[in-house]
Scaffold this active site. Structure first.
Site, PDB file in Angstrom:
ATOM      1  N   CYS A 114     -79.948 -11.270  17.257  1.00  0.00           N
ATOM      2  CA  CYS A 114     -78.683 -11.692  17.323  1.00  0.00           C
ATOM      3  C   CYS A 114     -77.486 -12.338  17.093  1.00  0.00           C
ATOM      4  O   CYS A 114     -77.415 -13.094  16.707  1.00  0.00           O
ATOM      5  CB  CYS A 114     -78.100 -10.506  15.968  1.00  0.00           C
ATOM      6  SG  CYS A 114     -79.194 -10.047  14.588  1.00  0.00           S
ATOM      7  N   HIS A 251     -72.126 -13.730  12.827  1.00  0.00           N
ATOM      8  CA  HIS A 251     -73.388 -13.527  12.581  1.00  0.00           C
ATOM      9  C   HIS A 251     -73.051 -12.285  11.072  1.00  0.00           C
ATOM     10  O   HIS A 251     -72.655 -11.960  10.430  1.00  0.00           O
ATOM     11  CB  HIS A 251     -73.952 -12.393  13.247  1.00  0.00           C
ATOM     12  CG  HIS A 251     -75.151 -11.710  13.603  1.00  0.00           C
ATOM     13  ND1 HIS A 251     -76.237 -12.757  13.013  1.00  0.00           N
ATOM     14  CD2 HIS A 251     -75.896 -10.609  12.723  1.00  0.00           C
ATOM     15  CE1 HIS A 251     -77.127 -11.840  13.055  1.00  0.00           C
ATOM     16  NE2 HIS A 251     -77.009 -10.865  12.825  1.00  0.00           N
ATOM     17  N   ASN A 281     -80.139 -12.276   6.691  1.00  0.00           N
ATOM     18  CA  ASN A 281     -79.680 -11.874   8.041  1.00  0.00           C
ATOM     19  C   ASN A 281     -81.476 -12.630   8.971  1.00  0.00           C
ATOM     20  O   ASN A 281     -82.484 -12.300   8.786  1.00  0.00           O
ATOM     21  CB  ASN A 281     -79.700 -10.285   8.840  1.00  0.00           C
ATOM     22  CG  ASN A 281     -79.273 -10.257  10.252  1.00  0.00           C
ATOM     23  OD1 ASN A 281     -79.367 -11.560  10.686  1.00  0.00           O
ATOM     24  ND2 ASN A 281     -79.698  -8.900  10.589  1.00  0.00           N
TER      25      ASN A 281
END
Length: 324
Positions: A114, A251, A281
């Site tokens: 990520c 993020h 996500n």
């Protein structure tokens, strides 16, 4: 004079298939309310059958080139951040290179889960500042739907697919923090915490891709502190503080992590770019997606001070400060 990596264009791509929270109610013991309350996610996109990470990356790249009023012959390098490549090798970046018809320069992938796009931006900035290249396509692209365990309600509802891209261009600056472009970066990792977020397969262990596994509560406890610290460290490197920020582009993992980080930094939520509700996500794709959406919506403007920050498997985390 100081050579800077300035954002010249942005673009993104989302698969056509939109998956609402209600989709999971027939698969696992969950509900739309449960997912919204704990993550802030309302929907996400899943790649179509046969749709790959490299194809999505190429779509986003074309949009970024168009936004920058450039064509592929103007690009010297392609860096793709991804944890879900089409194949073990070659790199997604070389596949994008081929798809775009780019016959010069070079391409490679960065894998920091990520946090991948933050690491990719930092690499691109170093290439530009060293004089190695003048223009770089930096892309985050993921098909996380392909590594989800659809029986695990703690993870399957959180992730989605998509791609985002930036074009960075070398420009001269004064060397002050008023310059446009990437001003600083801060990168970190700690392999001792790898069991908090990992995939239980791989070429040299199981010869399979495996499924995503996550320890949600321990990861949450690490995230807010580390994201705040890395953002403030990156700002401090160039004599800036949280008060100087126009936008946080985090993020997009979980609304509670995003809110917690913004609160700890003293930045109101109306100065945070949010896409988690629409995309879920998307791992390394989430920051470039959010940057592109923020520009498309007219929020991020030239001269704005932006900090991007992310944490992911490794654990790996970091931040980049950009004067738009």
């Amino acid at each position: 004079m100081t050579r800077r990596a300035v954002v010249k264009g942005v673009g993104h791509y989302l698969p056509e298939r939109v998956v609402p929270n209600s989709y999971f109610e027939d698969i696992v013991d969950t509900s739309d309310e449960w997912i919204r309350t704990r993550s802030g996610i309302e929907r996400r996109h899943f790649a179509a059958e046969g749709e790959t990470t490299s194809q999505m990356a190429a779509h986003a790249a074309r949009e970024a080139l168009k936004n920058a009023s450039l064509d592929v012959d103007d690009i010297d390098a392609i860096i793709v951040a991804t944890s879900t490549p089409d194949l073990t090798f070659p790199s997604v970046a070389t596949m994008v290179q081929s798809e775009l018809g780019m016959t010069r320069g070079f391409g490679f992938d960065v894998q920091a889960v990520c946090a991948g796009f933050v690491f990719a931006l930092t690499n691109a900035n170093a290439l530009i500042m060293s004089g190695q290249v003048d223009r770089v396509l930096v892309i985050g692209s993921e098909t996380f739907s392909r590594i989800l365990d659809m029986t695990d309600r703690a993870t399957c509802v959180l992730f989605g697919d998509g791609a985002g891209a930036l074009v960075l261009e070398a420009q001269d600056g004064s060397g002050e923090n008023t310059d446009r472009g990437i001003l600083s970066a801060d990168l970190n990792s700690d392999g001792r915490m790898r069991d908090m977020l990992y995939v239980d397969g791989g070429v040299s262990t199981t010869q399979t891709s495996g499924h995503l596994r996550m320890q949600g509560n321990p990861l949450f406890r690490q995230a807010v502190g580390k994201l705040t610290e890395t953002a403030e460290t990156a700002l401090g490197k160039v004599g800036l503080t949280d008060d100087d920020l126009d936008w946080i582009v985090p993020h997009q993992a979980n609304i509670r992590i995003i809110q917690g980080t913004a609160k700890k930094m003293g930045v109101p939520m109306d100065r945070v770019i949010l896409t988690v509700q629409d995309h879920g996500n998307t791992s390394a794709a989430s920051i470039p997606l959010a940057l592109s959406v923020g520009c498309t919506e007219g929020k991020i403007k030239q001269g704005d001070l932006v900090v991007t920050e992310a944490i992911g498997g490794g654990l790996a985390w970091g931040a980049v400060v950009i004067r738009w």
